[in-house]
Design a protein around this motif. Structure first.
Motif, PDB file in Angstrom:
ATOM      1  N   CYS A  14       9.036  -7.919   8.754  1.00 22.70           N
ATOM      2  CA  CYS A  14       7.780  -7.170   8.853  1.00 22.70           C
ATOM      3  C   CYS A  14       7.989  -5.667   8.668  1.00 22.70           C
ATOM      4  O   CYS A  14       7.332  -4.851   9.305  1.00 22.70           O
ATOM      5  N   LEU A  15       8.887  -5.309   7.792  1.00 24.58           N
ATOM      6  CA  LEU A  15       9.161  -3.897   7.563  1.00 24.58           C
ATOM      7  C   LEU A  15       8.079  -3.233   6.709  1.00 24.58           C
ATOM      8  O   LEU A  15       7.912  -2.026   6.734  1.00 24.58           O
ATOM      9  N   ARG A  16       7.373  -4.046   5.949  1.00 23.17           N
ATOM     10  CA  ARG A  16       6.271  -3.530   5.129  1.00 23.17           C
ATOM     11  C   ARG A  16       4.976  -4.191   5.595  1.00 23.17           C
ATOM     12  O   ARG A  16       5.004  -5.248   6.234  1.00 23.17           O
ATOM     13  N   PRO A  17       3.834  -3.580   5.266  1.00 18.10           N
ATOM     14  CA  PRO A  17       2.562  -4.212   5.644  1.00 18.10           C
ATOM     15  C   PRO A  17       2.465  -5.623   5.050  1.00 18.10           C
ATOM     16  O   PRO A  17       2.970  -5.883   3.953  1.00 18.10           O
ATOM     17  N   CYS A  18       1.793  -6.480   5.775  1.00 18.29           N
ATOM     18  CA  CYS A  18       1.599  -7.842   5.282  1.00 18.29           C
ATOM     19  C   CYS A  18       0.667  -7.825   4.070  1.00 18.29           C
ATOM     20  O   CYS A  18      -0.012  -6.824   3.801  1.00 18.29           O
ATOM     21  N   ALA A  19       0.629  -8.935   3.362  1.00 13.56           N
ATOM     22  CA  ALA A  19      -0.199  -9.031   2.161  1.00 13.56           C
ATOM     23  C   ALA A  19      -1.674  -8.783   2.471  1.00 13.56           C
ATOM     24  O   ALA A  19      -2.391  -8.172   1.668  1.00 13.56           O
ATOM     25  N   ILE A  20      -2.123  -9.216   3.631  1.00 14.11           N
ATOM     26  CA  ILE A  20      -3.527  -9.034   4.006  1.00 14.11           C
ATOM     27  C   ILE A  20      -3.821  -7.551   4.239  1.00 14.11           C
ATOM     28  O   ILE A  20      -4.792  -7.013   3.706  1.00 14.11           O
ATOM     29  N   ALA A  21      -2.968  -6.880   5.008  1.00  9.83           N
ATOM     30  CA  ALA A  21      -3.172  -5.451   5.268  1.00  9.83           C
ATOM     31  C   ALA A  21      -3.111  -4.654   3.970  1.00  9.83           C
ATOM     32  O   ALA A  21      -3.900  -3.725   3.765  1.00  9.83           O
ATOM     33  N   ALA A  22      -2.195  -5.025   3.081  1.00 13.04           N
ATOM     34  CA  ALA A  22      -2.079  -4.319   1.796  1.00 13.04           C
ATOM     35  C   ALA A  22      -3.331  -4.517   0.948  1.00 13.04           C
ATOM     36  O   ALA A  22      -3.830  -3.573   0.331  1.00 13.04           O
ATOM     37  N   ALA A  23      -3.854  -5.742   0.914  1.00 12.09           N
ATOM     38  CA  ALA A  23      -5.073  -6.014   0.139  1.00 12.09           C
ATOM     39  C   ALA A  23      -6.263  -5.256   0.713  1.00 12.09           C
ATOM     40  O   ALA A  23      -7.076  -4.697  -0.036  1.00 12.09           O
ATOM     41  N   MET A  24      -6.366  -5.225   2.028  1.00 13.95           N
ATOM     42  CA  MET A  24      -7.468  -4.502   2.662  1.00 13.95           C
ATOM     43  C   MET A  24      -7.358  -2.997   2.417  1.00 13.95           C
ATOM     44  O   MET A  24      -8.372  -2.326   2.163  1.00 13.95           O
ATOM     45  N   ALA A  25      -6.155  -2.444   2.463  1.00 10.74           N
ATOM     46  CA  ALA A  25      -5.960  -1.023   2.191  1.00 10.74           C
ATOM     47  C   ALA A  25      -6.330  -0.698   0.745  1.00 10.74           C
ATOM     48  O   ALA A  25      -6.961   0.333   0.469  1.00 10.74           O
ATOM     49  N   GLN A  26      -5.964  -1.575  -0.155  1.00 20.48           N
ATOM     50  CA  GLN A  26      -6.292  -1.376  -1.567  1.00 20.48           C
ATOM     51  C   GLN A  26      -7.809  -1.418  -1.772  1.00 20.48           C
ATOM     52  O   GLN A  26      -8.373  -0.597  -2.504  1.00 20.48           O
ATOM     53  N   ALA A  27      -8.477  -2.352  -1.122  1.00 21.60           N
ATOM     54  CA  ALA A  27      -9.936  -2.456  -1.236  1.00 21.60           C
ATOM     55  C   ALA A  27     -10.612  -1.215  -0.655  1.00 21.60           C
ATOM     56  O   ALA A  27     -11.561  -0.686  -1.234  1.00 21.60           O
ATOM     57  N   HIS A  28     -10.122  -0.736   0.482  1.00 23.72           N
ATOM     58  CA  HIS A  28     -10.700   0.462   1.102  1.00 23.72           C
ATOM     59  C   HIS A  28     -10.523   1.673   0.188  1.00 23.72           C
ATOM     60  O   HIS A  28     -11.459   2.473   0.015  1.00 23.72           O
TER      61      HIS A  28
END
Length: 157
Positions: A108-122
């Motif tokens: 878990c050193l990088r954001p999970c795929a869900i957090a990354a997708a949500m950040a990209q959408a935001h």
């Protein structure tokens, strides 16, 4: 994503102020009556726009609100963030590290795929709203409505 009604109120009021004749300050009462909004609650949102440097407030009998800078320099994102802040609506709680399916910390050193997708959408949402200015919105309002508003505001003064 669901935004509170205060964002809609602030955007509509900022648009009305942008439509006002040059130099005219629109009183809070006029803005509230125009959309049948509770004046006291609207006042909080207008003050948030003042604090953000989007509106100027002028006290006194001929006072009211004016844009603090040209409508072409105020984006929809500016107004949204003045009311709601700039934080992402998604908050990752790292549940992937809990329960019977917990991932190991080194996984878990990088954001999970869900957090990354949500950040990209935001980020995409912010970029989209950043490209739309109050000036552009004013020009999307039908000319008949803009004319009626100018007459109404002049009469309310």
């Amino acid at each position: 994503m669901k935004l509170p009604e205060g964002v809609e109120w602030a955007l509509h009021c900022a648009l009305l102020i942008a439509e006002a004749p040059d130099g005219m300050a629109l009183p809070r009462r006029v803005l509230a009556e125009h959309h049948e909004l509770p004046e006291a609650y609207l006042a909080k949102h207008l003050q948030a726009l003042v604090r953000a440097g989007l509106l100027q407030a002028t006290p006194g009998p001929s006072g009211g609100f004016r844009l603090a800078r040209p409508a072409s320099q105020i984006s929809v994102l500016d107004v949204v963030e003045a009311i709601e802040g700039a934080a992402s609506p998604f908050v990752c709680r790292e549940i992937r590290q809990r329960g019977t399916g917990a991932a190991r910390p080194e996984e878990c050193l990088r954001p999970c795929a869900i957090a990354a997708a949500m950040a990209q959408a935001h980020q995409a949402w912010q970029e989209s709203l950043r490209t739309v200015t109050l000036d552009q919105l004013v020009h999307r309002v039908p000319q008949t409505v803009r004319k009626r508003n100018r007459v109404k505001f002049s009469a309310d003064r």
